[in-house]
Design a protein around this motif. Structure first.
Motif, PDB file in Angstrom:
ATOM      1  N   ARG A  97      16.002   8.460  -1.469  1.00 31.82           N
ATOM      2  CA  ARG A  97      16.582   7.277  -2.102  1.00 31.82           C
ATOM      3  C   ARG A  97      15.502   6.203  -2.162  1.00 31.82           C
ATOM      4  O   ARG A  97      14.915   5.850  -1.149  1.00 31.82           O
ATOM      5  CB  ARG A  97      17.772   6.764  -1.300  1.00 31.82           C
ATOM      6  CG  ARG A  97      18.499   5.639  -1.983  1.00 31.82           C
ATOM      7  CD  ARG A  97      19.680   5.179  -1.132  1.00 31.82           C
ATOM      8  NE  ARG A  97      20.542   4.257  -1.790  1.00 31.82           N
ATOM      9  CZ  ARG A  97      20.224   3.011  -2.110  1.00 31.82           C
ATOM     10  NH1 ARG A  97      19.032   2.554  -1.860  1.00 31.82           N
ATOM     11  NH2 ARG A  97      21.100   2.220  -2.693  1.00 31.82           N
ATOM     12  N   ALA A  98      15.214   5.699  -3.342  1.00 32.80           N
ATOM     13  CA  ALA A  98      14.196   4.668  -3.503  1.00 32.80           C
ATOM     14  C   ALA A  98      14.789   3.300  -3.194  1.00 32.80           C
ATOM     15  O   ALA A  98      15.876   2.963  -3.650  1.00 32.80           O
ATOM     16  CB  ALA A  98      13.648   4.685  -4.925  1.00 32.80           C
ATOM     17  N   GLU A  99      14.059   2.524  -2.405  1.00 31.55           N
ATOM     18  CA  GLU A  99      14.485   1.166  -2.075  1.00 31.55           C
ATOM     19  C   GLU A  99      13.489   0.192  -2.685  1.00 31.55           C
ATOM     20  O   GLU A  99      12.290   0.252  -2.410  1.00 31.55           O
ATOM     21  CB  GLU A  99      14.525   0.980  -0.559  1.00 31.55           C
ATOM     22  CG  GLU A  99      14.848  -0.429  -0.146  1.00 31.55           C
ATOM     23  CD  GLU A  99      14.603  -0.687   1.335  1.00 31.55           C
ATOM     24  OE1 GLU A  99      14.766  -1.834   1.744  1.00 31.55           O
ATOM     25  OE2 GLU A  99      14.240   0.250   2.052  1.00 31.55           O
ATOM     26  N   VAL A 100      13.967  -0.707  -3.534  1.00 33.61           N
ATOM     27  CA  VAL A 100      13.102  -1.701  -4.159  1.00 33.61           C
ATOM     28  C   VAL A 100      12.743  -2.740  -3.098  1.00 33.61           C
ATOM     29  O   VAL A 100      13.620  -3.351  -2.490  1.00 33.61           O
ATOM     30  CB  VAL A 100      13.800  -2.363  -5.366  1.00 33.61           C
ATOM     31  CG1 VAL A 100      12.950  -3.485  -5.921  1.00 33.61           C
ATOM     32  CG2 VAL A 100      14.080  -1.324  -6.439  1.00 33.61           C
ATOM     33  N   VAL A 101      11.427  -2.921  -2.874  1.00 33.97           N
ATOM     34  CA  VAL A 101      10.982  -3.875  -1.863  1.00 33.97           C
ATOM     35  C   VAL A 101      10.336  -5.119  -2.471  1.00 33.97           C
ATOM     36  O   VAL A 101      10.224  -6.144  -1.810  1.00 33.97           O
ATOM     37  CB  VAL A 101      10.011  -3.214  -0.851  1.00 33.97           C
ATOM     38  CG1 VAL A 101      10.722  -2.148  -0.051  1.00 33.97           C
ATOM     39  CG2 VAL A 101       8.794  -2.631  -1.560  1.00 33.97           C
ATOM     40  N   HIS A 102       9.929  -5.035  -3.753  1.00 36.93           N
ATOM     41  CA  HIS A 102       9.271  -6.190  -4.364  1.00 36.93           C
ATOM     42  C   HIS A 102       9.277  -6.023  -5.884  1.00 36.93           C
ATOM     43  O   HIS A 102       9.110  -4.914  -6.391  1.00 36.93           O
ATOM     44  CB  HIS A 102       7.834  -6.303  -3.850  1.00 36.93           C
ATOM     45  CG  HIS A 102       7.077  -7.474  -4.372  1.00 36.93           C
ATOM     46  ND1 HIS A 102       7.374  -8.766  -4.016  1.00 36.93           N
ATOM     47  CD2 HIS A 102       6.035  -7.545  -5.234  1.00 36.93           C
ATOM     48  CE1 HIS A 102       6.539  -9.592  -4.636  1.00 36.93           C
ATOM     49  NE2 HIS A 102       5.720  -8.872  -5.382  1.00 36.93           N
ATOM     50  N   ALA A 140       0.810  -1.222   0.000  1.00 38.21           N
ATOM     51  CA  ALA A 140       0.000   0.000   0.000  1.00 38.21           C
ATOM     52  C   ALA A 140       0.845   1.275   0.000  1.00 38.21           C
ATOM     53  O   ALA A 140       0.475   2.249  -0.629  1.00 38.21           O
ATOM     54  CB  ALA A 140      -0.930  -0.008   1.205  1.00 38.21           C
ATOM     55  N   ASN A 141       1.955   1.287   0.678  1.00 37.67           N
ATOM     56  CA  ASN A 141       2.763   2.511   0.798  1.00 37.67           C
ATOM     57  C   ASN A 141       3.966   2.509  -0.141  1.00 37.67           C
ATOM     58  O   ASN A 141       4.991   3.103   0.177  1.00 37.67           O
ATOM     59  CB  ASN A 141       3.239   2.680   2.240  1.00 37.67           C
ATOM     60  CG  ASN A 141       2.076   2.879   3.184  1.00 37.67           C
ATOM     61  OD1 ASN A 141       1.096   3.503   2.824  1.00 37.67           O
ATOM     62  ND2 ASN A 141       2.187   2.333   4.378  1.00 37.67           N
ATOM     63  N   THR A 142       3.845   1.875  -1.281  1.00 36.64           N
ATOM     64  CA  THR A 142       4.963   1.797  -2.210  1.00 36.64           C
ATOM     65  C   THR A 142       4.609   2.499  -3.522  1.00 36.64           C
ATOM     66  O   THR A 142       3.450   2.730  -3.824  1.00 36.64           O
ATOM     67  CB  THR A 142       5.338   0.330  -2.515  1.00 36.64           C
ATOM     68  OG1 THR A 142       4.211  -0.327  -3.090  1.00 36.64           O
ATOM     69  CG2 THR A 142       5.785  -0.399  -1.261  1.00 36.64           C
ATOM     70  N   THR A 143       5.647   2.814  -4.281  1.00 37.93           N
ATOM     71  CA  THR A 143       5.471   3.383  -5.614  1.00 37.93           C
ATOM     72  C   THR A 143       5.575   2.251  -6.625  1.00 37.93           C
ATOM     73  O   THR A 143       6.521   1.474  -6.602  1.00 37.93           O
ATOM     74  CB  THR A 143       6.567   4.430  -5.895  1.00 37.93           C
ATOM     75  OG1 THR A 143       6.484   5.447  -4.900  1.00 37.93           O
ATOM     76  CG2 THR A 143       6.378   5.053  -7.259  1.00 37.93           C
ATOM     77  N   GLU A 144       4.598   2.161  -7.504  1.00 40.18           N
ATOM     78  CA  GLU A 144       4.556   1.104  -8.515  1.00 40.18           C
ATOM     79  C   GLU A 144       5.110   1.639  -9.832  1.00 40.18           C
ATOM     80  O   GLU A 144       4.662   2.662 -10.327  1.00 40.18           O
ATOM     81  CB  GLU A 144       3.112   0.649  -8.691  1.00 40.18           C
ATOM     82  CG  GLU A 144       2.926  -0.469  -9.678  1.00 40.18           C
ATOM     83  CD  GLU A 144       1.468  -0.880  -9.783  1.00 40.18           C
ATOM     84  OE1 GLU A 144       0.924  -0.752 -10.892  1.00 40.18           O
ATOM     85  OE2 GLU A 144       0.892  -1.308  -8.772  1.00 40.18           O
TER      86      GLU A 144
END
Length: 189
Positions: free
Chosen positions: A66-71, A35-39
């Motif tokens: 800094r963007a962190e890739v989570v998925h 929910a709190n991520t950028t797609e």
């Protein structure tokens, strides 16, 4: 025997996630997972199939974060892979977050035994300067009969295959406009 078989079947179905409790938990957790991520939609970089992927990250680069890739997962709306990924594509998160992944250009100066980090501006300026020097020295405007050929045979270009048709077309046109004869694509390698 029948009662034992029915008990084993019911227990197995519950263990596989078909139980009511597991379904209730999954229904509450799944919508909140990302929910709190950028797609961001992108293309897998590995082969020439060009499968669609969706990258989920935290942090907004536009705000200086800094963007962190989570998925990372396959894009179900993409016509090539319909959401499926091969083992390499499924491991893209590890590829992106690998400690050995280069994140900026590097150069090894003559006589040195190690690479040094340089800025993108310095790297692109060096590439442009070396290309211009080589093109000026080796460009063939005409052949032996005096016909215009506009060939640059001492430099080649290897393009990426995981790209859109429009980007591939533009890349090819730039290479040909420069006179580059040796042009190939990663898909054939």
């Amino acid at each position: 025997m029948k009662a034992t078989g029915a008990g084993v079947a019911a227990t197995s179905l519950g263990a596989m996630g078909f139980g009511a409790a597991e379904a209730a938990v999954a229904a509450h957790v799944r919508p909140l997972k990302l929910a709190n991520t950028t797609e961001t939609r992108n293309t897998c970089p590995y082969c020439s199939v060009a499968c669609g992927i969706i990258i989920y990250s935290k942090g907004d680069v536009r705000k200086g974060e800094r963007a962190e890739v989570v998925h990372i997962e396959g894009d179900v709306d993409h016509p090539t892979n319909l959401g499926t990924l091969c083992p390499k594509g499924a491991a893209l998160k590890d590829f992106v977050q690998a400690p050995t992944r280069l994140t900026q250009p590097r150069i090894r100066k003559p006589g040195s035994d190690r690479f040094e980090d340089v800025s993108w501006d310095a790297a692109l300026d060096r590439i442009a300067r070396l290309m211009k020097h080589d093109r000026d020295a080796n460009f063939l405007a005409t052949n032996a009969e005096g016909l215009a050929v506009n060939r640059w045979t001492t430099t080649g270009m290897l393009a990426a295959s995981a790209t859109t048709n429009e980007t591939a077309w533009t890349t090819f046109k730039v290479a040909k406009a420069l006179g580059i004869v040796g042009f190939d694509n990663q898909a054939r390698v």
